[in-house]
Design a protein around this motif. Structure first.
Motif, PDB file in Angstrom:
ATOM      1  N   PRO A  88      -9.226   8.083 -19.083  1.00 45.52           N
ATOM      2  CA  PRO A  88      -8.629   7.528 -17.937  1.00 45.52           C
ATOM      3  C   PRO A  88      -9.817   6.106 -17.705  1.00 45.52           C
ATOM      4  CG  PRO A  88      -9.694   9.194 -17.338  1.00 45.52           C
ATOM      5  CD  PRO A  88      -9.834   9.336 -18.741  1.00 45.52           C
ATOM      6  N   LEU A 146      -4.386   5.301 -18.393  1.00 44.99           N
ATOM      7  CA  LEU A 146      -4.657   6.280 -19.054  1.00 44.99           C
ATOM      8  C   LEU A 146      -4.265   6.172 -20.434  1.00 44.99           C
ATOM      9  CD1 LEU A 146      -5.814   9.559 -19.225  1.00 44.99           C
ATOM     10  CD2 LEU A 146      -3.318   9.887 -18.848  1.00 44.99           C
ATOM     11  N   GLU A 157      -0.789   4.755 -20.573  1.00 46.34           N
ATOM     12  CA  GLU A 157       0.113   4.755 -19.299  1.00 46.34           C
ATOM     13  C   GLU A 157      -0.603   4.080 -18.271  1.00 46.34           C
ATOM     14  OE1 GLU A 157       1.644   8.707 -16.698  1.00 46.34           O
ATOM     15  OE2 GLU A 157       0.696   8.988 -18.796  1.00 46.34           O
ATOM     16  N   ASN A 158       0.197   3.464 -17.442  1.00 47.16           N
ATOM     17  CA  ASN A 158      -0.316   2.728 -16.057  1.00 47.16           C
ATOM     18  C   ASN A 158      -0.068   3.541 -15.162  1.00 47.16           C
ATOM     19  OD1 ASN A 158      -0.990   0.800 -14.158  1.00 47.16           O
ATOM     20  ND2 ASN A 158       0.706  -0.523 -14.550  1.00 47.16           N
ATOM     21  N   LEU A 159      -1.160   3.802 -14.196  1.00 50.09           N
ATOM     22  CA  LEU A 159      -0.949   4.859 -13.185  1.00 50.09           C
ATOM     23  C   LEU A 159      -1.161   4.084 -11.849  1.00 50.09           C
ATOM     24  CD1 LEU A 159      -3.562   7.438 -14.720  1.00 50.09           C
ATOM     25  CD2 LEU A 159      -1.075   7.389 -14.491  1.00 50.09           C
ATOM     26  N   HIS A 201      -5.562   1.588 -12.419  1.00 49.09           N
ATOM     27  CA  HIS A 201      -5.778   2.806 -13.330  1.00 49.09           C
ATOM     28  C   HIS A 201      -4.901   2.923 -14.470  1.00 49.09           C
ATOM     29  CE1 HIS A 201      -8.242   4.881  -9.899  1.00 49.09           C
ATOM     30  NE2 HIS A 201      -7.509   4.046  -9.206  1.00 49.09           N
TER      31      HIS A 201
END
Length: 151
Positions: free
Chosen positions: A7, A65, A40-42, A63
């Protein structure tokens, strides 16, 4: 090679600068002999508390991941190179656990509670505990033959 999750918290930047930072991070993974499985775009938003990094206080961040494979001996080198990046506020590397296998019990879960095995086991345990008396009768330790306070 093992699978890891990283992360990453990035400072708020334009879309092109964010892409450049992610590209630098991906290149650092490739240099250590790893390869990326997923990015992955959080989302972006306010941080729960102020965080300082590289002499700047951050209240908002983006954020991401990253899931990647990498030799375990090269993780320290990867972490060091990501730490030096000015746009990365915070990062961690976690070993990804294998998903635990479980047995589907949907046919049992659909049954009414009275016909489920786990509910029957709980009822039996309750009956056994009911027979055992764990509570003792309360004794008034006043030394009097009557209770001096109103009940």
């Amino acid at each position: 090679m093992l699978t890891y999750e990283m992360p990453i918290l990035l400072r708020i930047m334009s879309r092109s600068e964010t892409a450049a930072t992610l590209k630098r991070t991906a290149e650092a993974i490739f240099e250590t002999g790893g390869f990326i499985r997923n990015i992955e775009n959080l989302g972006s938003g306010s941080l729960p508390y102020k965080t300082s990094s590289h002499g700047t206080v951050h209240k908002k961040g983006s954020h991401f991941l990253l899931r990647f494979h990498c030799p375990p001996t090269r993780l320290e080198q990867l972490s060091e190179s990501v730490t030096r990046d000015v746009d990365v506020v915070r990062h961690r590397v976690y070993k990804e656990r294998e998903p635990s296998s479980f047995e589907c019990t949907l046919h049992e879960e659909v049954l009414p509670p009275a016909y489920r095995k786990d509910v029957a086991a709980m009822l039996e345990e309750g009956q056994r505990n009911k027979k055992k008396s764990f509570s003792k009768p309360f004794k008034y330790n006043t030394g009097l033959d009557y209770y001096p306070f109103q009940k």
